[in-house]
Design a protein around this motif. Structure first.
Motif, PDB file in Angstrom:
ATOM      1  N   ILE A 235       0.858  -1.172   0.000  1.00 33.28           N
ATOM      2  CA  ILE A 235       0.000   0.000   0.000  1.00 33.28           C
ATOM      3  C   ILE A 235       0.898   1.226   0.000  1.00 33.28           C
ATOM      4  O   ILE A 235       1.814   1.329   0.828  1.00 33.28           O
ATOM      5  CB  ILE A 235      -0.891   0.060   1.247  1.00 33.28           C
ATOM      6  CG1 ILE A 235      -1.663  -1.258   1.413  1.00 33.28           C
ATOM      7  CG2 ILE A 235      -1.872   1.225   1.157  1.00 33.28           C
ATOM      8  CD1 ILE A 235      -2.253  -1.402   2.774  1.00 33.28           C
TER       9      ILE A 235
ATOM     10  N   GLU B 285      -3.085   5.777  -0.015  1.00 36.62           N
ATOM     11  CA  GLU B 285      -3.879   4.907  -0.878  1.00 36.62           C
ATOM     12  C   GLU B 285      -4.902   4.134  -0.045  1.00 36.62           C
ATOM     13  O   GLU B 285      -4.706   3.917   1.133  1.00 36.62           O
ATOM     14  CB  GLU B 285      -2.916   3.933  -1.550  1.00 36.62           C
ATOM     15  CG  GLU B 285      -3.489   3.134  -2.685  1.00 36.62           C
ATOM     16  CD  GLU B 285      -2.406   2.246  -3.299  1.00 36.62           C
ATOM     17  OE1 GLU B 285      -2.115   2.402  -4.486  1.00 36.62           O
ATOM     18  OE2 GLU B 285      -1.836   1.409  -2.566  1.00 36.62           O
ATOM     19  N   THR B 286      -5.982   3.706  -0.691  1.00 37.47           N
ATOM     20  CA  THR B 286      -6.914   2.807  -0.025  1.00 37.47           C
ATOM     21  C   THR B 286      -6.916   1.485  -0.764  1.00 37.47           C
ATOM     22  O   THR B 286      -7.161   1.451  -1.978  1.00 37.47           O
ATOM     23  CB  THR B 286      -8.339   3.389  -0.021  1.00 37.47           C
ATOM     24  OG1 THR B 286      -8.323   4.621   0.669  1.00 37.47           O
ATOM     25  CG2 THR B 286      -9.291   2.430   0.669  1.00 37.47           C
TER      26      THR B 286
ATOM     27  N   THR C  75      -3.991   6.373   5.129  1.00 39.64           N
ATOM     28  CA  THR C  75      -3.854   5.186   4.300  1.00 39.64           C
ATOM     29  C   THR C  75      -4.796   4.142   4.882  1.00 39.64           C
ATOM     30  O   THR C  75      -4.792   3.920   6.094  1.00 39.64           O
ATOM     31  CB  THR C  75      -2.414   4.670   4.355  1.00 39.64           C
ATOM     32  OG1 THR C  75      -1.547   5.761   4.083  1.00 39.64           O
ATOM     33  CG2 THR C  75      -2.213   3.555   3.367  1.00 39.64           C
TER      34      THR C  75
ATOM     35  N   ASP D 239      -8.855   2.658  -3.902  1.00 37.95           N
ATOM     36  CA  ASP D 239      -8.071   2.994  -5.072  1.00 37.95           C
ATOM     37  C   ASP D 239      -7.663   1.721  -5.791  1.00 37.95           C
ATOM     38  O   ASP D 239      -7.658   1.636  -7.005  1.00 37.95           O
ATOM     39  CB  ASP D 239      -6.810   3.760  -4.668  1.00 37.95           C
ATOM     40  CG  ASP D 239      -7.177   5.027  -3.933  1.00 37.95           C
ATOM     41  OD1 ASP D 239      -8.011   5.789  -4.442  1.00 37.95           O
ATOM     42  OD2 ASP D 239      -6.666   5.241  -2.811  1.00 37.95           O
ATOM     43  N   ARG D 240      -7.286   0.745  -4.972  1.00 40.72           N
ATOM     44  CA  ARG D 240      -6.936  -0.560  -5.530  1.00 40.72           C
ATOM     45  C   ARG D 240      -7.760  -1.594  -4.806  1.00 40.72           C
ATOM     46  O   ARG D 240      -8.111  -1.424  -3.640  1.00 40.72           O
ATOM     47  CB  ARG D 240      -5.465  -0.875  -5.287  1.00 40.72           C
ATOM     48  CG  ARG D 240      -4.511  -0.055  -6.108  1.00 40.72           C
ATOM     49  CD  ARG D 240      -3.108  -0.445  -5.704  1.00 40.72           C
ATOM     50  NE  ARG D 240      -2.482  -1.352  -6.651  1.00 40.72           N
ATOM     51  CZ  ARG D 240      -1.542  -2.225  -6.288  1.00 40.72           C
ATOM     52  NH1 ARG D 240      -1.170  -2.328  -5.040  1.00 40.72           N
ATOM     53  NH2 ARG D 240      -0.984  -3.003  -7.192  1.00 40.72           N
TER      54      ARG D 240
ATOM     55  N   GLU E 165      -6.191  -1.754  -9.920  1.00 44.86           N
ATOM     56  CA  GLU E 165      -6.825  -0.452  -9.736  1.00 44.86           C
ATOM     57  C   GLU E 165      -8.312  -0.731  -9.828  1.00 44.86           C
ATOM     58  O   GLU E 165      -8.768  -1.540 -10.646  1.00 44.86           O
ATOM     59  CB  GLU E 165      -6.317   0.485 -10.836  1.00 44.86           C
ATOM     60  CG  GLU E 165      -6.742   1.914 -10.710  1.00 44.86           C
ATOM     61  CD  GLU E 165      -8.125   2.163 -11.219  1.00 44.86           C
ATOM     62  OE1 GLU E 165      -8.848   2.972 -10.597  1.00 44.86           O
ATOM     63  OE2 GLU E 165      -8.510   1.527 -12.230  1.00 44.86           O
TER      64      GLU E 165
END
Ligand SMILES: Nc1ncnc2c1ncn2[C@@H]1O[C@H](COP(=O)(O)OP(=O)(O)OP(=O)(O)O)[C@@H](O)[C@H]1O
Ligand SMILES: Nc1ncnc2c1ncn2[C@@H]1O[C@H](COP(=O)(O)OP(=O)(O)OP(=O)(O)O)[C@@H](O)[C@H]1O
Ligand SMILES: [Mg+2]
Ligand SMILES: [Mg+2]
Lengths: 317, 571, 336, 340, 366
Positions: D44, D48-49, D214, D230-231, D245
């Motif tokens: 990660i 980001e999530t 995060t 996000d991913r 993604e």
């Protein structure tokens, strides 16, 4: 399952070791020379007798050596003998155990016979008058010490109605069932009362919990009659904790009948024990205590195993 | 040494005397201690109770079973070994007989013996034995039996003590049916010993072969034979078909088919058992039970007051009890009437002034008059004198309270007595009382080991006075049983003299002197004579007036033990 | 939206001794202060009780008050209060003459003796009041013992699991194996223990296993709740988790159980007394009153009845109140 | 698939957290082993999530907890800020927990019912923060405000006085109070009603935007995961299937399982003909005895022999799109990068 | 007892519920869990009931079935099954309907099977009771049932205990159990909530299939609009014990009129939307049924609520489209609604700001 049994047995052995060790230490903890404690106060304390007792009990060996030789004897069923009665402790126990066992089983049986329907009724009619009445009765029953109930039973059943003998014991093996029942019903009832209360409370509360389970609703939605649901669906899952308590009680009763046995002159383990305590018959006290404790541990193990056999959820895992 | 040890527990009766509290204490000790005083409040009631011994009229019938509720299980059945209290005597004497038995008039007559004579100074006794008696196992009874019994008795706790108390030095068979006893010192009361443990005849071969087994399977010559023994439950004895004795009409004894002895320790349920028909006979040594039994319908009571005295003793080796002013003062303050009244023993037993109840031939008015009965002010004065004495023995400053530790076994009734005594003593404002309780065994061993102060005790001996009194008046260093640790040379000599005569009046005189000394020395305090009771279904007869083989009247049911030879059930 | 009005002197929980309390930075924004709610007052709890439980708690209060009163009477006031211990002055003893009064022993209830008198003409009502001391002490000491030791042990092993649990539970099994009454009997009679506190303590020690089991079961359940994992995830030390998260959740159930257990403790003391093996006489206890009066039961049944009733009602009340609190704490727990 | 491999991992210096070859096993009765997580790797980047989805029991929670070392994994590494937590001392791990926090599924059970909200939220401060109580309370009050709870009202209230959504906000506040870099959200909205769920999702988005948080977001609801992540990583029976993604993943699932999963999501659109959608047959195998090779092969429509023998490794199928499958729905991009 | 009611295949509705009220009396007040619900179900049709947790869905279905028998329940209104009134009938009579006429599948398959009773017995005990069958016949039926719900190796499963099966399998057993006596009406109360999506999909398909094959009427209760979307003929939306909107499925999704229905739909994240799409959460939380607000129950959370809504409860009206009724003064898509929205936005009403996406999540809850 075999694995479960094996580990359980292992634990059993460990517990038993500790139990026997503690009981054995009892003699050690007493102040003074063990011989003094063992002999009756008016005994003819000759040198030979003292020497003989010391030899019999290996009193000159170190503590642990003595413990293990005592344990060896115990395993072989030899718990020594009373220096007061001359009887061996093993004989004494063999003699008394059936009586106490019968009392325990009878009282539990009687208690269950009444408690289970009562508990079910209470749960089924929860909050309505049958429940209120039985709950109140059970509460009172729970609060009456058994010796008080015993006094009352004798007064009513023996003296006033003269239906049953007040005291004594007819051995099942000698006098047959009817005679035996005549003498056993009263003490067993005295013992049953508080258990009845405990059991029916337990059944009631477990049953209430069970009746709120979704599967009971499912059963109702299938159009099954209430009685069927109560007995075929709800009773078994509700009786699992009852089983544990029955097991525990059974073990506890082996040592818990003292007062009732004394009162009703029932020659069980407890009666012998209280006599032994009164005459400071240490080896008998020790022997009976270790026996009861052992029995208790064994019974509980068995109940545990039975329990897992009865509940498929536990049996599986 | 061995002699002293022997003294602690002389013969069976005196074992009972010292441990009397012990054996029955679970049930009775207390009441004995406290109950008396009937005569003061309602003497009429005591007189109401007919304690005279007469032979019952009526058609003797054979058959029937008696179920006898005893206050405790008699664990040991070995006469040479086990202490035997009242419950035990009931069982043991149904199977084993004694060489002598006490008569209603207090003298001793032969039973398994036929005759006994002594030399002039009562040191050698020659006894002839009854012929044709056999043991339950078929062994014959003869002089050899007595000889064979002797080593067994010497080896046993009770036996050795009995030999000691009887001053027996040796015995020998001087004929097939004749035994000669040689004593170490004169003992005119030797026949009384033969009416106790020493004379209780057991089958010596069986006893020697399996001493422990004898408890389960005792063998004697008595009217009943052991049938079944289930300890703590029931001991059943059945008729000895070959019993040697017959009644005056020539009917073979006994009448009963069987007796079942059941230990029922709980006083209340024992009486309930009788009332409900669970048992048809019971005994009790508790005054409260006697009172309840008196109030119950449909049962017949046999009450007895013998040479039983309850009370206590002071350990005079310990200050302040070494000072007679203290002991006397405490005795004067002892409100016997209140003790009994509070116990509810009123009308059942009388206040005691000596070791003999008025029933006893040894009771004397002089001794009764001499006893310092309740006089509170005099008591206070007496103790005040001690307290103010600068040389007081307990080492405290003049004016300080004296300390009294009063100890009894933890029986509720004894405690009640204790509490009353505590109240009066404390009430004087001069005494600081501490109460302690120890279980029976400890209580006795405290006395033996001189760890006692003021100590509850009961003198229960329905027997020759010498057996109970001698150890108490003997020098303390020689006699462990001299629990007060007090020595009065005169009393000691008087007791010795009493052993040298068999003249009852002379002996009564001597024992009266001892009692006067007791009153003077105040080494004991008394509460009351202990009543005992046998209660039966009214159909049961023959408890009161049974006969010795020589046709004289036996002494009934002393201390609630029953002689079953002539008991029958009325149809 | 955060409200900004502050109550400057609003009580904050345990921060009372904190000197820097009024000197917090960020002057621009006054720190909001919550109002700590008052604990539910006892009378409110009382009001919420069903009538039977109300009666039961009144009875229990009376018993406790009676016990304290009797102790005060004996120790501080030296028997000067009304209802003095009848053991102090049997039947109006007159110290001048050594004579006793004329109160009738074994009398039925009457105006002067509400519950009658016993064989020593002692007032039964006073004795019951004085006897409550023993019951109360037995209960308090043994319950304290059980709750503190058993509760701690049980909470600990339920939380820590692993070896500690195995060992402790094995020990518990062992202690549990001994028949309590027998151990007590042996102890009291052989070791000559007659002290109220020691007897109570021994009863307490013998009840530890049961408390341990109850505490462990609850602790296990609590330990599986996510707030415990959350505390771990924060990095809280295990001791702190035990103190802050586990024990507060185990305690209410344990206390409710203690109420029920207390009832059986009273019965045990009664049984000991009944066998003549409890505290030193003449101390009044309900058990020995029953025992002493039993020999007079044919004469006067009241004297057995009243102490038995006291015992029974107390046990009943403890059960009722215990049940009530159990339900109450369960409700609180599940209504979350 | 359920495969392994590390092809999808990014360079260590680009990421905040890297989990590599994570294995968590639990002992089961009878000496057996629950293979809860069997060699999972992911990373990660800061801010980001990462969404973690999969069926119940596939090891999502276990993975989340293993990151926090609750309990420590059986093997594998968890590298936070370049430091491998699995090799660190217990006390170090404990102190690193200030950087990582967790939010649980059941908002009510994750709050101690007997403590005041003020104390619950202050608990992390009691352990790590300022010892001054008023200072603590100041921070707590600010945090509560951030999650939309009135600190004044809440301070001396207990959890049961709040609704589920509010309790979840309080849990979030507790996680935020130490200003962690990483928050692991274990199904934080599954227990909430749809209308409340949206509030919490919005809140998390807001917080993330404001504080550069995060997140590891665990959920079984694919729509929720998509919304917040996000991913997205898809798990199956302790293994990783696909990571990508999120828009890409939902538009073009490469793994048959992902595709079936997506098809199963009930869409609030009556025009979709539900009966035409392909169904995953069978049930999740037991983690006590997972299938050999590809763990999904027992239910996979595209299964072949190779699936039973070889475990598929992560392969790249798109820009930021990796799949562990022998027969992916998208042809893998040729990359030289060999996997270990 | 197992005579079939209304065997005529007519167009009469199978189930008619009219103004049904269910009230729980508690110590501190009473909860109107179901408050004036009316609905109709025709044979072979599926009715969806949606609503948030606590909106009364479960209580409604249990009340219709007559399973709410606790002493603190008051029920009024009318439930007609095939023309026969059920409210007020003795439970014995209802029992004879359960199984052959109506059956129910419950939410949680983990707890709705008795853990200590074998599956085989649970499947058929009521068949034997209602139809008086023998053991072996029952067993045959059980196997057939298990096969029909696609449980592999049905013979072996008869002797299994529930815990030996997975959640999906258990739910299949529950469905088989409900179908055992061939009911004409099936209640499914959130039958898939506890299950994974893949399994949920299987189960819903199974239910649909069985319903088609047996021409059963079915009431599908759920909180998930996605579940009802493709599988029902008509939908009832509940809020706080009341029906707020009722319409044929397609109509409902095409032109929903009630603000709650709209809010519900808009707050659900959808896979078709891009990531990080901001959701339009419904502001606030459902009302406390112990003290519900006066007027429209949704007013406190409604972006369009006006003064009138707060005081007066709108009736369940049925204006233009047949079969579509809703409880709102300012239905979606009307000018009044638009105006209400504008004025609320201007006034800065939080729920309106939230709906407009102008309110941060942190500010949503006061
Ligand atoms: N403490 C434990 N002991 C034994 N097995 C465990 C433990 N925790 C989890 N498991 C097992 O590990 C597997 C993975 O569990 P985990 O809770 O991680 O799944 P999940 O994906 O979070 O599922 P859910 O969606 O149901 O929360 C499951 O089979 C579970 O039974
Ligand atoms: N036995 C009961 N006693 C009191 N209140 C009850 C009872 N059963 C349900 N309620 C209340 O009735 C209301 C409706 O509950 P119901 O279970 O029908 O909701 P639901 O829509 O099925 O919710 P969910 O989606 O959570 O299943 C709730 O507020 C609930 O608290
Ligand atoms: Mg999980
Ligand atoms: Mg529901």
């Amino acid at each position: 399952m075999a694995r479960v049994i094996a580990t359980r047995l292992l634990r059993l052995v460990a517990t038993l070791l500790a139990v026997t060790f503690l009981t054995f230490s009892m003699l050690e903890l007493l102040p003074g020379d063990p011989v003094d404690t063992l002999l009756p106060p008016d005994a003819n304390r000759t040198e030979e007798l003292v020497a003989q007792i010391r030899a019999e009990l290996n009193l000159d060996d170190p503590f642990f050596v003595r413990y293990f030789s005592w344990l060896g004897d115990f395993v072989r069923g030899d718990l020594g003998k009373s220096y007061i009665t001359g009887q061996t402790v093993a004989d004494t126990i063999a003699d008394r155990l059936p009586i106490t066992l019968q009392l325990a089983m009878m009282s539990i049986g009687m208690a269950l016979l009444i408690a289970v329907p009562l508990g079910i009724l209470g749960a089924y009619k929860q909050g309505k008058w049958p429940d209120t009445v039985t709950s109140a009765g059970v509460q009172v029953a729970l609060s009456v010490p058994n010796f008080i109930f015993g006094i009352f039973l004798i007064w009513l059943m023996a003296v006033q109605l003269q239906w049953l003998p007040a005291t004594g014991w007819n051995r099942l093996t000698d006098q047959g069932l009817v005679a035996n029942l005549k003498t056993s019903v009263l003490p067993a009832s005295a013992l049953a009362l508080s258990q009845l209360a405990v059991f029916s409370r337990l059944v009631r509360s477990d049953m209430i919990a069970t009746l709120q389970e979704n599967y009971v609703l499912t059963a109702r939605s299938k159009g099954l009659p209430d009685k069927y649901i109560l007995f075929r669906h709800a009773l078994r899952p509700s009786s699992l904790s009852l089983m544990t308590i029955v097991g525990i009680n059974f073990g506890a009763l082996l040592g818990g009948t003292v007062i009732i046995e004394t009162m009703f002159a029932v020659p069980g383990l407890g009666f012998r024990l209280i006599n032994a305590i009164n005459s400071r018959d240490i080896l008998v006290i020790q022997g009976i205590t270790v026996f009861i404790a052992t029995a208790y541990v064994v019974i509980n193990t068995v109940v545990d195993l039975l329990y897992s056999a009865l509940d498929p959820r536990i049996r599986r895992s | 040494g061995g002699d002293d040890d022997g003294d602690t527990a002389s013969d069976d009766t005196s074992v009972e005397a010292t441990t009397g509290d012990a054996t029955d204490d679970t049930g009775d000790g207390g009441d004995d201690g406290g109950d008396d005083g009937g005569d003061v409040t309602t003497p009429a009631t005591v007189e109401d109770t007919d304690t005279s011994i007469v032979r019952e009229e009526g058609e003797r019938t054979y058959g029937g079973d008696v179920i006898f509720g005893l206050e405790a299980e008699a664990v040991g059945m070995r006469p040479w070994e086990d202490a035997c209290g009242e419950p035990c005597l009931n069982i043991q004497l149904s199977m084993m007989e004694q060489l002598m038995r006490e008569r209603a008039d207090g003298s001793y007559g032969p039973w398994l013996a036929t005759d006994i004579t002594s030399n002039d100074d009562f040191t050698v006794w020659t006894m002839t034995l009854r012929d044709g008696v056999t043991f339950h196992n078929g062994e014959p009874f003869n002089a050899q039996t007595i000889v064979d019994m002797y080593p067994v008795q010497q080896s046993g706790t009770s036996g050795a003590a009995a030999i000691n108390a009887a001053k027996l030095a040796s015995l020998e068979a001087t004929g097939d049916m004749e035994i000669t006893y040689t004593l170490s010192t004169p003992n005119s009361a030797f026949p009384a010993s033969l009416a106790g443990v020493l004379g209780r005849v057991f089958e010596p071969k069986a006893a020697a072969a399996d001493p422990d087994g004898f408890t389960m399977n005792p063998i004697g010559t008595g009217p009943f034979v052991m049938d079944k023994r289930d300890i703590d439950n029931e001991t059943v004895v059945v008729r000895n078909e070959n019993y040697w004795m017959s009644d005056p009409d020539g009917n073979q004894l006994p009448y009963l088919d069987s007796i079942t002895f059941r230990p029922i320790p709980d006083e209340g349920t024992r009486l309930d058992s009788l009332l409900s028909g669970t048992v048809n006979m019971m005994h009790s040594l508790r005054q409260g039970t006697i009172r309840d039994a008196r109030g119950a319908d449909g049962i017949q009571l046999y009450e007895f007051q013998g040479n039983n005295t309850g009370g206590g003793m002071y350990n005079t080796a310990v200050p302040p009890f070494d000072d007679v002013r203290v002991r006397r003062g405490l005795n004067l303050m002892n409100n016997q009437e209140a003790v009994i009244d509070a116990l509810g023993g009123t009308g059942i037993s009388l206040p005691a002034t000596q070791w003999f109840s008025p029933d006893s031939p040894y009771w004397t008015q002089e001794a009764a008059d001499a006893w310092p009965t309740f006089d509170f002010e005099a008591g206070v004065e007496s103790i005040q004198a001690y307290i103010d004495d600068p040389a007081r023995s307990d080492g405290k400053a003049p004016g300080e309270l004296i300390d009294v530790e009063l100890s009894c076994p933890p029986d509720p009734t004894l405690i009640a007595a204790m509490q009353v005594i505590e109240q009066v003593w404390t009430g004087s404002g001069l005494v600081n009382v501490t109460l302690t309780q120890f279980d029976q065994a400890t209580h006795i061993s405290n006395a033996v080991n001189d760890a006692h102060r003021a100590h509850c005790w009961r003198w229960s001996s329905n027997q020759d006075p010498s057996l109970a009194i001698d150890p108490v008046v003997a020098p303390p260093e020689e006699s462990v049983s001299n629990f007060p640790n007090f020595f009065n040379e005169e009393s000691f000599q008087l007791a010795q003299q009493a052993l040298q005569t068999d003249d009852v009046e002379e002996r009564t005189e001597l024992y009266k002197e001892i009692m006067l000394n007791f009153a003077e020395d105040s080494i004991f305090w008394y509460s009351g004579y202990t009543a005992t009771m046998v209660a039966v279904d009214p159909s049961i007869q023959g408890i009161n007036g049974w006969l010795l083989p020589d046709g004289t009247l036996g002494n009934g049911f002393p201390n609630a033990f029953v002689t079953f030879t002539e008991v029958w059930i009325e149809q | 939206m955060a409200s900004t009005d502050t109550a400057p002197s609003a009580p904050s929980d345990s921060s009372t001794g904190d000197p820097s309390r009024h000197a917090i930075g960020d002057a621009a924004r006054p720190v909001p202060q919550g109002h700590k709610p008052k604990r539910q007052p006892l009378w409110k709890i009382f009001r919420s009780m069903p009538i039977v439980v109300k009666m039961a708690s009144i009875w229990l209060t009376l018993v406790v008050v009676g016990a304290i009163y009797s102790k005060l009477d004996v120790t501080v006031f030296d028997g000067a209060l009304p209802l003095q211990d009848p053991n102090l002055q049997l039947n109006n003893f007159n110290p001048a003459t050594g004579e006793f009064g004329t109160v009738e022993p074994l009398s039925a209830p009457s105006a002067s003796h509400w519950l009658g008198t016993d064989a020593l003409a002692r007032d039964t009502f006073s004795r019951i009041v004085h006897g409550s001391w023993v019951s109360v002490i037995v209960v308090v000491v043994s319950v304290l013992c059980g709750v503190v030791i058993g509760g701690l042990l049980g909470s600990l092993v339920g939380f820590v699991r692993k070896k500690t649990e195995t060992i402790v539970m094995a020990v518990v099994d062992v202690v549990l194996a001994f028949p309590a009454l027998i151990l007590l009997l042996a102890l009291v009679s052989i070791f000559e223990v007659r002290d109220l506190f020691i007897i109570s303590f021994v009863i307490g020690v013998l009840s530890i296993p049961i408390y341990t089991r109850v505490a462990r079961a609850n602790s296990l359940a609590v330990s599986n709740r996510e707030f415990v994992t959350a505390a771990r995830a924060i990095g809280t030390k295990p001791t702190r988790i035990l103190r802050r998260e586990i024990i507060p959740n185990v305690l209410p159930t344990l206390l409710a159980y203690a109420m029920v257990a207390a009832a059986s403790v009273i019965v045990v003391e009664g049984a000991l007394s009944f066998l003549g093996l409890s505290v030193q006489l003449p101390t009044s206890t309900w058990g020995n009153m029953i025992n002493q009066a039993r020999r007079d039961i044919k004469e006067n049944v009241w004297q057995v009845l009243f102490p038995s009733l006291s015992l029974t009602i107390t046990v009943l009340s403890l059960n009722q109140v215990g049940d009530f609190f159990q339900k109450r704490s369960a409700f609180r727990g599940s209504a979350l | 698939m359920a495969g392994s491999g590390t092809a999808h991992l990014r360079p260590l210096d680009e990421v905040l957290l890297r989990v590599e070859d994570l294995v968590v096993e639990f002992p089961a009765k009878g000496g057996r082993v629950v293979h809860a997580v069997s060699g999972i790797s992911f990373d990660i980047a800061k801010g980001e999530t990462l969404g973690l989805v999969g069926e119940s029991g596939c090891g999502k929670s276990t993975t989340g907890r293993a990151i926090l070392q609750l309990p420590p994994p059986t093997s594998g590494s968890v590298v936070l800020h370049g430091e491998d937590l699995t090799k660190a001392d217990a006390s170090v791990v404990r102190s690193r927990r200030t950087d990582m926090q967790m939010i649980f599924q059941d908002p009510i059970s994750s709050l101690n019912p007997r403590r005041y909200i003020g104390d619950v939220v202050a608990e992390p401060l009691g352990v790590w923060g300022p010892k001054d109580r008023d200072e603590q309370w100041r921070i707590v009050a600010q945090t509560l405000e951030r999650v939309g709870i009135d600190p004044d009202l809440a301070r001396f209230k207990r959890p049961h006085e709040f609704s589920g959504g509010q309790c979840q906000r309080i849990s979030i506040a507790r996680a935020l109070v130490l200003d962690p870099e990483l928050i692991i959200c274990d199904e934080p909205v599954s227990a909430l009603d749809v209308s409340i769920q949206a509030q919490i999702l919005n809140l998390l988005e807001d917080l993330k935007r404001d504080s550069q948080l995060t997140l590891v977001f665990i959920a079984h609801d694919l729509a929720v995961v998509k919304n917040i992540s996000d991913r997205v990583a898809v798990m199956y029976l302790g293994k990783m299937c696909e990571i990508s993604e999120s828009d890409e993943l939902y538009a073009r699932p490469a793994h048959p399982y992902t595709s079936l999963l997506l098809g199963s999501v009930p869409e609030p659109d009556p025009s979709i003909d539900v009966s035409s959608i392909e169904v995953v047959e069978g049930e999740l195998p037991s983690p006590l005895a997972p299938p050999s090779g590809c763990r999904f092969r027992t239910r996979c429509p595209r299964v072949t022999d190779v699936c039973a023998t070889d475990e598929p490794l992560m392969r790249r199928v798109g820009d930021d799109h990796f799949v562990a499958c022998h027969h992916p729905l998208i042809t893998p991009v040729e990359v030289g990068q060999a996997t270990r | 007892m197992n005579t079939r009611i209304g065997t005529r295949e007519t167009d009469d509705p199978l189930l008619e519920v009219e103004d049904l009220h269910t009230t729980f009396t508690l110590g501190h007040g009473s909860v109107r869990a179901v408050d004036g619900v009316s609905l109709t179900l025709h044979r072979g049709k599926t009715l969806g009931v949606v609503g948030e947790s606590g909106s009364g869905k479960t209580v409604l279905s249990r009340t219709i079935m007559g399973l709410n028998t606790a002493s603190n329940v008051t029920i009024s209104g009318s439930v007609r099954y095939a023309g026969e009134e059920l409210v007020g009938r003795p439970s014995k009579h209802l029992r004879s309907l359960f199984g052959p006429e109506m059956a129910m599948v419950f939410q949680d398959p983990m707890t709705s099977l008795n853990p200590v009773v074998k599956v085989g017995r649970q499947l058929t005990e009521h068949v034997r009771y209602h139809l008086g069958l023998g053991k072996s016949e029952a067993e045959k039926i059980a196997i057939a049932l298990l096969t029909s719900v696609r449980i592999p190796e049905p013979e072996a499963r008869l002797d299994a205990y529930p815990h030996q099966m997975s959640g999906g399998m258990r739910q299949r057993v529950c469905i088989a159990m409900a179908l055992a006596c061939g009911p004409r009406l099936l209640f499914a109360d959130e039958p898939t909530t506890a299950l994974d999506v893949t399994v949920q999909h299987q189960i819903l398909n199974l239910l649909a299939e069985q319903q088609r094959d047996r021409a059963m009427g079915m009431v599908l209760v759920t909180h998930d609009l996605g579940v009802v979307a493709g599988r029902t003929d008509e939908i009832v939306v509940m809020y706080a014990g009341r029906v707020v909107e009722r319409a044929p499925t397609t109509t409902l999704f095409a032109e929903m009129r009630h603000p709650y229905t709209e809010g519900l739909l808009r707050s659900i994240p959808k896979t078709s939307e891009a990531k990080h799409t901001r959701l339009n959460a419904i502001h606030g939380r459902p009302p406390d049924l112990l003290s519900p607000p006066p007027g429209c129950k949704f007013a406190p959370r409604c972006p369009y609520a006006q003064e009138r809504c707060r005081n007066e409860e709108p009736p369940l009206t049925d204006p233009e489209t047949p079969g579509h009724s809703f409880r709102c003064f300012y239905p979606i898509g009307t000018p009044e609604n638009r105006a209400a929205y504008e004025s609320n936005l201007a006034a800065g009403l939080p729920q309106t700001l939230a709906a407009a996406g102008q309110l941060l999540a942190t500010e949503e809850v006061a």
